[in-house]
Design an enzyme around this catalytic site. Sequence first.
Site, PDB file in Angstrom:
ATOM      1  N   ARG A  21      11.182  -6.071  -9.257  1.00  0.00           N
ATOM      2  CA  ARG A  21      11.731  -6.000  -8.111  1.00  0.00           C
ATOM      3  C   ARG A  21      12.657  -7.290  -8.005  1.00  0.00           C
ATOM      4  NH1 ARG A  21       8.246  -2.407  -4.902  1.00  0.00           N
ATOM      5  NH2 ARG A  21       6.481  -1.935  -6.127  1.00  0.00           N
ATOM      6  N   SER A 136      -9.474  11.430   1.817  1.00  0.00           N
ATOM      7  CA  SER A 136      -8.034  10.685   2.105  1.00  0.00           C
ATOM      8  C   SER A 136      -6.967  11.612   1.358  1.00  0.00           C
ATOM      9  CB  SER A 136      -8.309   9.422   1.144  1.00  0.00           C
ATOM     10  OG  SER A 136      -7.017   8.711   0.993  1.00  0.00           O
ATOM     11  N   SER A 188       6.326   8.088   4.495  1.00  0.00           N
ATOM     12  CA  SER A 188       7.604   7.251   4.459  1.00  0.00           C
ATOM     13  C   SER A 188       8.433   7.501   3.456  1.00  0.00           C
ATOM     14  CB  SER A 188       7.156   5.764   4.506  1.00  0.00           C
ATOM     15  OG  SER A 188       7.467   4.975   3.526  1.00  0.00           O
ATOM     16  N   HIS A 216       4.909   4.907  10.816  1.00  0.00           N
ATOM     17  CA  HIS A 216       6.356   5.347  10.825  1.00  0.00           C
ATOM     18  C   HIS A 216       6.653   6.153  11.969  1.00  0.00           C
ATOM     19  CE1 HIS A 216       7.499   3.443   7.100  1.00  0.00           C
ATOM     20  NE2 HIS A 216       6.169   3.831   6.673  1.00  0.00           N
ATOM     21  N   THR A 244       1.793   0.075  13.564  1.00  0.00           N
ATOM     22  CA  THR A 244       2.330  -1.470  13.380  1.00  0.00           C
ATOM     23  C   THR A 244       2.906  -2.035  14.446  1.00  0.00           C
ATOM     24  OG1 THR A 244       3.452  -2.771  11.702  1.00  0.00           O
ATOM     25  CG2 THR A 244       4.264  -0.514  11.974  1.00  0.00           C
ATOM     26  N   LYS A 247       7.450  -2.445  12.706  1.00  0.00           N
ATOM     27  CA  LYS A 247       8.550  -1.467  12.114  1.00  0.00           C
ATOM     28  C   LYS A 247       9.357  -1.278  13.491  1.00  0.00           C
ATOM     29  CE  LYS A 247       6.316  -0.382   8.046  1.00  0.00           C
ATOM     30  NZ  LYS A 247       5.511   0.344   7.037  1.00  0.00           N
ATOM     31  N   THR A 276      -9.571 -14.751  10.239  1.00  0.00           N
ATOM     32  CA  THR A 276      -8.073 -15.237   9.873  1.00  0.00           C
ATOM     33  C   THR A 276      -7.528 -15.660  11.331  1.00  0.00           C
ATOM     34  OG1 THR A 276      -6.054 -14.118   8.985  1.00  0.00           O
ATOM     35  CG2 THR A 276      -7.358 -12.673  10.247  1.00  0.00           C
ATOM     36  N   THR A 277      -6.502 -16.401  11.149  1.00  0.00           N
ATOM     37  CA  THR A 277      -5.825 -17.071  12.261  1.00  0.00           C
ATOM     38  C   THR A 277      -5.215 -15.969  13.136  1.00  0.00           C
ATOM     39  OG1 THR A 277      -5.654 -18.881  11.200  1.00  0.00           O
ATOM     40  CG2 THR A 277      -4.080 -18.892  13.070  1.00  0.00           C
ATOM     41  N   THR A 362       6.679   3.790  -6.917  1.00  0.00           N
ATOM     42  CA  THR A 362       6.639   4.386  -5.273  1.00  0.00           C
ATOM     43  C   THR A 362       6.834   5.701  -5.265  1.00  0.00           C
ATOM     44  OG1 THR A 362       7.598   2.098  -5.049  1.00  0.00           O
ATOM     45  CG2 THR A 362       7.425   3.532  -3.124  1.00  0.00           C
TER      46      THR A 362
HETATM   47  C1  LIG Z   1       4.252  -0.078   6.366  1.00  0.00           C
HETATM   48  C2  LIG Z   1       2.914   0.421   6.218  1.00  0.00           C
HETATM   49  C3  LIG Z   1       1.720   0.023   6.584  1.00  0.00           C
HETATM   50  C4  LIG Z   1       1.719  -1.382   6.724  1.00  0.00           C
HETATM   51  O1  LIG Z   1       2.228  -2.065   7.971  1.00  0.00           O
HETATM   52  P1  LIG Z   1       2.519  -3.629   8.218  1.00  0.00           P
HETATM   53  O2  LIG Z   1       2.426  -3.972   9.344  1.00  0.00           O
HETATM   54  O3  LIG Z   1       3.937  -3.583   7.496  1.00  0.00           O
HETATM   55  O4  LIG Z   1       1.665  -4.386   7.226  1.00  0.00           O
HETATM   56  C5  LIG Z   1       0.610   0.870   6.925  1.00  0.00           C
HETATM   57  N1  LIG Z   1       1.027   2.267   6.565  1.00  0.00           N
HETATM   58  C6  LIG Z   1       1.826   2.517   6.192  1.00  0.00           C
HETATM   59  C7  LIG Z   1       2.170   4.163   5.899  1.00  0.00           C
HETATM   60  C8  LIG Z   1       3.277   1.968   6.019  1.00  0.00           C
HETATM   61  O5  LIG Z   1       4.329   2.342   5.728  1.00  0.00           O
END
Ligand SMILES: *Cc1c(COP(=O)(O)O)cnc(C)c1O
Length: 404
Positions: A21, A136, A188, A216, A244, A247, A276-277, A362
């Site tokens: 990469r 899953s 994704s 997503h 998240t 994104k 974790t912080t 990927t």
């Molecule tokens: C990017 C992604 C995550 C992780 O989210 P981040 O906030 O970037 O760590 C989780 N699930 C899927 C399907 C993703 O594409």
Amino acid sequence: MDFEAFFKSELDGLHEEGRYRVFADLERQRGQFPRATRYTENGSHDVTVWCSNDYLGMGQNQAVVEAMKSTIDHCGAGAGGTRNISGTNHYHVLLEQELADLHGKESALIFTSGYISNWATLGTLGQKIPGLIIFSDALNHASMIEGIRYAKCERVIWKHNDLKDLEAKLKAADPKAPKLIAFESVYSMDGDIAPINEICDLADRYGAMTYLDEVHAVGMYGPRGGGVAEREGIMDRLTIIEGTLGKAFGVMGGYITASTALCDFIRSFASGFIFTTALPPSLAAGAVASIRHLKTSQIERFAHQERVRRLRSLLDARGIPHMPNPSHIVPVMVGDAAKCKWISDILLDNFNIYVQPINYPTVPKKTERLRITPTPLHSDADIDHLVGALHQLWSRCALARAVA
Ligand SMILES: *Cc1c(COP(=O)(O)O)cnc(C)c1O
């Protein structure tokens, strides 16, 4: 052991397989998105980014940036601790309220990333619920796979988006065992969407909990940006909705929303939450501003979908093959790892277009692609330039055209 030699030989293996990469060294320009400055050994030049997950350009939204700046002025830089030990800032509390409201759930819990939210939540549920079986989807994200692995519970992998296979596997399992079905809404790489309602029907029939990753989709689908489940009016059917802030919301962090008892359980038992912080207060404030904006504004969502349609129709006009799907992700299919990398390099060096190649592992071999993500801020001229460049490269590489 010669550690250095070991590291180098492992990396040589990646180079040989064409899987090494290389990161583009970019400086994003506020007010100019999707433009960025690319730094190379030979100096710097501007590029147009066509593969960002800042799907709506919220990373430079006025309200988001102002909220982050003013919160730094008000609260300083970091959170100052874990959530438990002095790190819970008022903005974390506001953010969790905002997220619970977004998904119509009793509670929410934020994590430092979406990855950690999947890993910690699935891992903790699988470790703590005696005899839990996690079902899953075969194409689930690495963070869910790692969480399930860390749980060390029984796991059953069902064929991607295949209701018959899921049902057969639910039926074959011990009827008395507690069950959880883990899946995503928008996948994704192919941009396809799960049959959420039908999966919930199966969950009801077999007494399973449901865990939906809407990473997503949040911000982009549904009248308030609550994701595909909001658009379909079925958020209440899901036990846990995960998302998240990194994104479409344009900032950083991850979360789950669920019942108060479930969120409190994860808060109280998940190592990846406790030790974790906490997120910086400015990030939490920026996320609150972004979510609030997208709860009421449709402009970004409509413009986004219109840009996707325009790009697809111009690709069709030139016979550039792209995978059909019902989402905003436009996978332009190359089907050859070396050509995919070559096209991406030429786009960057000669056309100032940045699209990262997506190769194995990927995606499966022979389905190598350019994963293109239009945003509301890509202009007609940007789209014309991209499609024109692809048209030239398709001829130069002797790649197959799609027949209209
Ligand atoms: C990017 C992604 C995550 C992780 O989210 P981040 O906030 O970037 O760590 C989780 N699930 C899927 C399907 C993703 O594409």
